[in-house]
Motif scaffolding. Structure first.
Motif, PDB file in Angstrom:
ATOM      1  N   THR A   2       0.838  -1.211   0.000  1.00 40.45           N
ATOM      2  CA  THR A   2       0.000   0.000   0.000  1.00 40.45           C
ATOM      3  C   THR A   2       0.867   1.254   0.000  1.00 40.45           C
ATOM      4  OG1 THR A   2      -1.526  -1.281   1.351  1.00 40.45           O
ATOM      5  CG2 THR A   2      -1.983   1.075   1.158  1.00 40.45           C
ATOM      6  N   GLU A   3       1.814   1.289   0.936  1.00 42.49           N
ATOM      7  CA  GLU A   3       2.704   2.453   1.059  1.00 42.49           C
ATOM      8  C   GLU A   3       3.563   2.612  -0.207  1.00 42.49           C
ATOM      9  OE1 GLU A   3       5.220   2.089   4.582  1.00 42.49           O
ATOM     10  OE2 GLU A   3       6.858   2.965   3.410  1.00 42.49           O
ATOM     11  N   THR A   4       4.078   1.490  -0.733  1.00 43.30           N
ATOM     12  CA  THR A   4       4.941   1.543  -1.919  1.00 43.30           C
ATOM     13  C   THR A   4       4.183   2.119  -3.113  1.00 43.30           C
ATOM     14  OG1 THR A   4       6.141  -0.384  -1.141  1.00 43.30           O
ATOM     15  CG2 THR A   4       6.348   0.148  -3.477  1.00 43.30           C
ATOM     16  N   ILE A   5       2.967   1.643  -3.303  1.00 40.44           N
ATOM     17  CA  ILE A   5       2.167   2.103  -4.442  1.00 40.44           C
ATOM     18  C   ILE A   5       1.897   3.596  -4.302  1.00 40.44           C
ATOM     19  CG2 ILE A   5      -0.147   1.927  -5.478  1.00 40.44           C
ATOM     20  CD1 ILE A   5       0.097  -1.157  -4.695  1.00 40.44           C
ATOM     21  N   SER A   6       1.545   4.024  -3.087  1.00 40.29           N
ATOM     22  CA  SER A   6       1.256   5.453  -2.891  1.00 40.29           C
ATOM     23  C   SER A   6       2.501   6.319  -3.081  1.00 40.29           C
ATOM     24  CB  SER A   6       0.641   5.695  -1.516  1.00 40.29           C
ATOM     25  OG  SER A   6      -0.725   5.356  -1.571  1.00 40.29           O
ATOM     26  N   ALA A   7       3.670   5.738  -2.787  1.00 39.37           N
ATOM     27  CA  ALA A   7       4.900   6.515  -2.999  1.00 39.37           C
ATOM     28  C   ALA A   7       5.157   6.722  -4.491  1.00 39.37           C
ATOM     29  CB  ALA A   7       6.078   5.797  -2.355  1.00 39.37           C
ATOM     30  N   LEU A   8       4.581   5.867  -5.321  1.00 43.72           N
ATOM     31  CA  LEU A   8       4.787   5.990  -6.770  1.00 43.72           C
ATOM     32  C   LEU A   8       3.785   6.921  -7.434  1.00 43.72           C
ATOM     33  CD1 LEU A   8       5.491   2.216  -7.592  1.00 43.72           C
ATOM     34  CD2 LEU A   8       7.144   4.095  -7.622  1.00 43.72           C
ATOM     35  N   GLY A   9       2.726   7.273  -6.740  1.00 44.40           N
ATOM     36  CA  GLY A   9       1.723   8.174  -7.329  1.00 44.40           C
ATOM     37  C   GLY A   9       0.375   7.950  -6.668  1.00 44.40           C
ATOM     38  N   VAL A  10      -0.638   8.671  -7.164  1.00 40.93           N
ATOM     39  CA  VAL A  10      -1.987   8.490  -6.611  1.00 40.93           C
ATOM     40  C   VAL A  10      -2.676   7.401  -7.437  1.00 40.93           C
ATOM     41  CG1 VAL A  10      -4.218   9.555  -6.171  1.00 40.93           C
ATOM     42  CG2 VAL A  10      -2.111  10.872  -5.831  1.00 40.93           C
ATOM     43  N   PRO A  11      -2.915   6.235  -6.817  1.00 41.61           N
ATOM     44  CA  PRO A  11      -3.471   5.126  -7.604  1.00 41.61           C
ATOM     45  C   PRO A  11      -4.995   5.140  -7.669  1.00 41.61           C
ATOM     46  CG  PRO A  11      -2.978   4.410  -5.374  1.00 41.61           C
ATOM     47  CD  PRO A  11      -2.660   5.880  -5.418  1.00 41.61           C
TER      48      PRO A  11
ATOM     49  N   GLY B 202      -4.124   8.425 -15.374  1.00 34.07           N
ATOM     50  CA  GLY B 202      -4.380   9.752 -15.933  1.00 34.07           C
ATOM     51  C   GLY B 202      -5.866  10.051 -16.033  1.00 34.07           C
ATOM     52  N   ASP B 203      -6.298  10.514 -17.207  1.00 31.39           N
ATOM     53  CA  ASP B 203      -7.714  10.865 -17.385  1.00 31.39           C
ATOM     54  C   ASP B 203      -8.605   9.635 -17.533  1.00 31.39           C
ATOM     55  OD1 ASP B 203      -7.019  13.491 -17.288  1.00 31.39           O
ATOM     56  OD2 ASP B 203      -6.881  13.738 -19.477  1.00 31.39           O
ATOM     57  N   ASP B 204      -7.976   8.459 -17.534  1.00 27.37           N
ATOM     58  CA  ASP B 204      -8.761   7.237 -17.788  1.00 27.37           C
ATOM     59  C   ASP B 204      -9.192   6.512 -16.513  1.00 27.37           C
ATOM     60  OD1 ASP B 204      -8.588   7.485 -20.599  1.00 27.37           O
ATOM     61  OD2 ASP B 204      -6.534   6.715 -20.538  1.00 27.37           O
ATOM     62  N   SER B 205      -9.110   7.196 -15.365  1.00 27.11           N
ATOM     63  CA  SER B 205      -9.437   6.532 -14.089  1.00 27.11           C
ATOM     64  C   SER B 205     -10.821   5.870 -14.107  1.00 27.11           C
ATOM     65  CB  SER B 205      -9.438   7.540 -12.943  1.00 27.11           C
ATOM     66  OG  SER B 205      -8.196   8.133 -12.839  1.00 27.11           O
ATOM     67  N   GLU B 206     -11.812   6.620 -14.594  1.00 28.31           N
ATOM     68  CA  GLU B 206     -13.169   6.076 -14.570  1.00 28.31           C
ATOM     69  C   GLU B 206     -13.314   4.918 -15.554  1.00 28.31           C
ATOM     70  OE1 GLU B 206     -14.041   7.455 -11.625  1.00 28.31           O
ATOM     71  OE2 GLU B 206     -16.076   7.817 -12.378  1.00 28.31           O
ATOM     72  N   THR B 207     -12.621   5.017 -16.713  1.00 29.32           N
ATOM     73  CA  THR B 207     -12.687   3.933 -17.710  1.00 29.32           C
ATOM     74  C   THR B 207     -12.041   2.671 -17.138  1.00 29.32           C
ATOM     75  OG1 THR B 207     -12.111   5.726 -19.208  1.00 29.32           O
ATOM     76  CG2 THR B 207     -12.367   3.542 -20.184  1.00 29.32           C
ATOM     77  N   VAL B 208     -10.902   2.865 -16.451  1.00 25.28           N
ATOM     78  CA  VAL B 208     -10.227   1.717 -15.823  1.00 25.28           C
ATOM     79  C   VAL B 208     -11.146   1.090 -14.777  1.00 25.28           C
ATOM     80  CG1 VAL B 208      -8.374   1.106 -14.217  1.00 25.28           C
ATOM     81  CG2 VAL B 208      -7.866   2.508 -16.198  1.00 25.28           C
ATOM     82  N   THR B 209     -11.742   1.944 -13.956  1.00 28.15           N
ATOM     83  CA  THR B 209     -12.635   1.434 -12.902  1.00 28.15           C
ATOM     84  C   THR B 209     -13.767   0.622 -13.526  1.00 28.15           C
ATOM     85  OG1 THR B 209     -12.117   3.363 -11.565  1.00 28.15           O
ATOM     86  CG2 THR B 209     -14.063   2.123 -10.931  1.00 28.15           C
ATOM     87  N   ALA B 210     -14.389   1.192 -14.559  1.00 27.61           N
ATOM     88  CA  ALA B 210     -15.506   0.489 -15.212  1.00 27.61           C
ATOM     89  C   ALA B 210     -15.034  -0.851 -15.774  1.00 27.61           C
ATOM     90  CB  ALA B 210     -16.094   1.369 -16.312  1.00 27.61           C
ATOM     91  N   ALA B 211     -13.856  -0.860 -16.408  1.00 23.19           N
ATOM     92  CA  ALA B 211     -13.372  -2.100 -17.039  1.00 23.19           C
ATOM     93  C   ALA B 211     -13.112  -3.178 -15.982  1.00 23.19           C
ATOM     94  CB  ALA B 211     -12.095  -1.808 -17.831  1.00 23.19           C
ATOM     95  N   VAL B 212     -12.436  -2.795 -14.896  1.00 23.80           N
ATOM     96  CA  VAL B 212     -12.087  -3.787 -13.867  1.00 23.80           C
ATOM     97  C   VAL B 212     -13.352  -4.290 -13.156  1.00 23.80           C
ATOM     98  CG1 VAL B 212     -10.873  -4.143 -11.669  1.00 23.80           C
ATOM     99  CG2 VAL B 212      -9.764  -2.858 -13.521  1.00 23.80           C
ATOM    100  N   LEU B 213     -14.226  -3.360 -12.773  1.00 22.54           N
ATOM    101  CA  LEU B 213     -15.402  -3.779 -12.008  1.00 22.54           C
ATOM    102  C   LEU B 213     -16.366  -4.596 -12.875  1.00 22.54           C
ATOM    103  CD1 LEU B 213     -16.036  -0.681  -9.698  1.00 22.54           C
ATOM    104  CD2 LEU B 213     -14.580  -2.697  -9.329  1.00 22.54           C
ATOM    105  N   SER B 214     -16.448  -4.273 -14.175  1.00 23.36           N
ATOM    106  CA  SER B 214     -17.313  -5.068 -15.061  1.00 23.36           C
ATOM    107  C   SER B 214     -16.750  -6.477 -15.216  1.00 23.36           C
ATOM    108  CB  SER B 214     -17.434  -4.413 -16.445  1.00 23.36           C
ATOM    109  OG  SER B 214     -17.947  -3.121 -16.299  1.00 23.36           O
TER     110      SER B 214
END
Ligand code: FAD
Ligand code: MLT
Ligand code: ZN
Length: 462
Positions: free
Chosen positions: A328-337, A388-400
């Motif tokens: 968790t900490e490592t991922i957050s150190a790399l950016g906002v996931p 980037g700007d694709d956060s919602e598209t990624v969310t939709a793809a993974v959750l679907s």
């Protein structure tokens, strides 16, 4: 009296924060992805003060965002980014920090909602017992927040999630009325179980102020194995074997070579078993007597084990756990996931892991995917950096994808603000209708955590 003056009179002037600099740390979540402005941050210290704050807010029709340790990962503990004309008050529970004596015979304790997991566990251990839920945010996460999200963590296979630890609750309704069932009766069949209903309600039904919590027997002897396996299917087969061959099994966690390499670099550790297998299973065995021999025998009998390193001393065990908990900490150190927390039927876990990279790459070609999770519950944490700007598209793809495999869009973190749009992938229209009716019964004015858990308005498919 102004609204702010009434709040000051309820909790004391030093516990009503109006200055934006003082408010700001309460207005952004742990991930840094969710933030919004509040009208004031209010920090009551007793149930009566919580009730007074809620009476004032309800009288003035001011919404309330409930916050514990602010370690939630779905944006439920902070105000919404889009501000209307009526910004919320953030009600912070960390001063509700009282702990009763442990009742060893009943194996129960009463904790203020603001008691942290670490403090609760230390109190249980001092009484010769333990607390059944554990997770990496233990130093900040509060028991109120953990019940409100029905938190899971690393010991669910042994003791269940947070809901299962609840033997009673005290909570304040939006209008200031207090519900109190703290006797911790082992048997009680008098109708609806309000405490269990509040578990997982994410601050939308009431403010939890005290919890009567079950404790578990202490298991002081522990051994941890970090095991390389060929892939997810082999990890699932290994779990099946260990469930029968290792009665002392108390944790089974899953991570992958790429993620472990990132964590090891971030923490300055040497990754164990490098180059052996694509997946790792971290297993912990615990008992009153030393579980090491049982663990070693089980590992030897399992053909899925390509290689393993075993630790028994507390520092060595902590180092292996750091490779898993450090994600968790490592991922957050790399950016906002974009953080997604999903579960699927165990038989579909390998399919999910196989299909995720393609689904994420189609939605956000430049993204970096890091996955890990709680193997025993087929609970995968899907983290996507550089979306980037694709956060919602990624969310939709993974959750679907998860829904198509018969899974849940939130395994243990809750729905929060992050996933309300997708609730209909996991809950039927009838279920969402019933949930809305429950919400209205508890909070007719809709003042508690609006926009969290339930979609603001019904959407297609919801
Ligand atoms: P907050 O973040 O303050 O709030 C969470 C939600 O609960 C919000 O909707 C809030 O409104 C509501 N809430 C808080 N207090 C109350 C209250 N008293 N009454 C009513 N509603 C309330 N979660 C897991 O399940 N398993 C894990 O393994 C895990 N590991 C984590 C590791 C790290 C490093 C981090 C940062 C987080 C992790 N989490 C995990 C997520 C988080 O710790 C849990 O969701 C935890 O339950 C949140 O507790 P909190 O006190 O911080 O709640
Ligand atoms: C974990 O299991 O480590 C957590 O739930 C936190 C996360 O998902 O990052
Ligand atoms: Zn988790």
């Amino acid at each position: 009296m102004t609204f702010e003056a009434a709040l000051r009179s309820a909790v004391g002037p030093e516990h009503v924060l109006i200055d934006p600099d003082l408010r700001s740390s309460y207005e952004t979540d742990w991930t840094g992805r969710f933030s919004g402005e509040s009208r004031a941050v209010v920090r009551p210290a007793t149930t009566a003060e919580v009730a007074r704050v809620l009476q004032e807010c309800s009288g003035a029709r001011v919404p309330v965002v409930v916050q514990g340790g602010n370690t939630g990962l779905v944006g439920g503990s902070v105000p919404p980014a889009e501000q209307g004309a009526n910004p919320p008050v953030v009600l912070v529970t960390t001063r509700l920090a009282e702990l009763s004596d442990v009742c060893v015979a009943a194996r129960q304790v009463t904790a203020g909602a603001g008691v942290t997991l670490a403090v609760l566990a230390a109190c249980a251990r001092a009484a010769g017992l333990d607390f059944g839920v554990d997770l990496a945010a233990r130093d900040s996460a509060t028991v109120g927040g953990m019940v409100a999200t029905n938190a899971g963590g690393i010991r669910v296979l042994r003791h269940g999630s947070m809901r299962e630890q609840v033997a009673g609750v005290e909570a304040v309704l939006a209008d200031g009325r207090i519900l109190s069932r703290l006797a911790g009766l082992a048997k009680d069949s008098t109708g609806y179980d309000i405490g269990h209903l509040l578990a997982g309600s994410e601050g939308t039904l009431a403010v939890l102020t005290r919890l009567r919590l079950r404790l578990v027997p202490a298991e002081r002897r522990r051994a941890v194995a970090f095991i390389a396996v060929a892939g997810t299917a082999e990890a699932v087969d290994l779990l099946a074997a260990l469930q029968t061959q290792l009665p002392s099994l108390c944790a089974a966690e899953l991570c992958f070579a790429a993620g472990v390499a990132l964590v090891a670099r971030h923490l300055g550790l040497r990754p164990p078993l490098e180059g052996t297998g694509q997946a790792y299973v971290l297993v912990e065995a615990a008992g009153q007597s030393d579980p090491l021999d049982e663990l070693l025998a089980a590992l030897q009998a399992c053909p899925q084990v390509l290689d393993a390193t075993v630790a028994t001393s507390a520092p060595d065990r902590a180092q292996l756990w750091a490779l898993r908990e450090g994600h968790t900490e490592t991922i957050s150190a790399l950016g906002v996931p974009v953080k997604l927390d999903v579960s699927v039927p165990m038989a579909r876990l390998a399919e999910l892991v196989d299909q995720l990279p393609g689904a994420v790459a189609d939605a956000a070609p430049a993204a970096l995917l890091v996955i890990f999770g709680h193997l025993a519950e087929a609970n995968l944490h899907v983290n996507v950096l550089r979306a980037g700007d694709d956060s919602e598209t990624v969310t939709a793809a993974v959750l679907s994808l998860v829904a198509s495999l018969g899974g849940s869009i939130s395994s243990e973190h809750g729905v929060g603000r992050a996933k309300t749009r997708w609730l209909g992938l996991s809950r039927s229209r009838a279920e969402i209708d019933v949930m809305r009716s429950v919400k209205t019964a508890f909070d007719p004015l809709g003042l508690l955590n609006p926009g969290v858990l339930l979609p603001a308005q019904r959407q297609a498919g919801a």
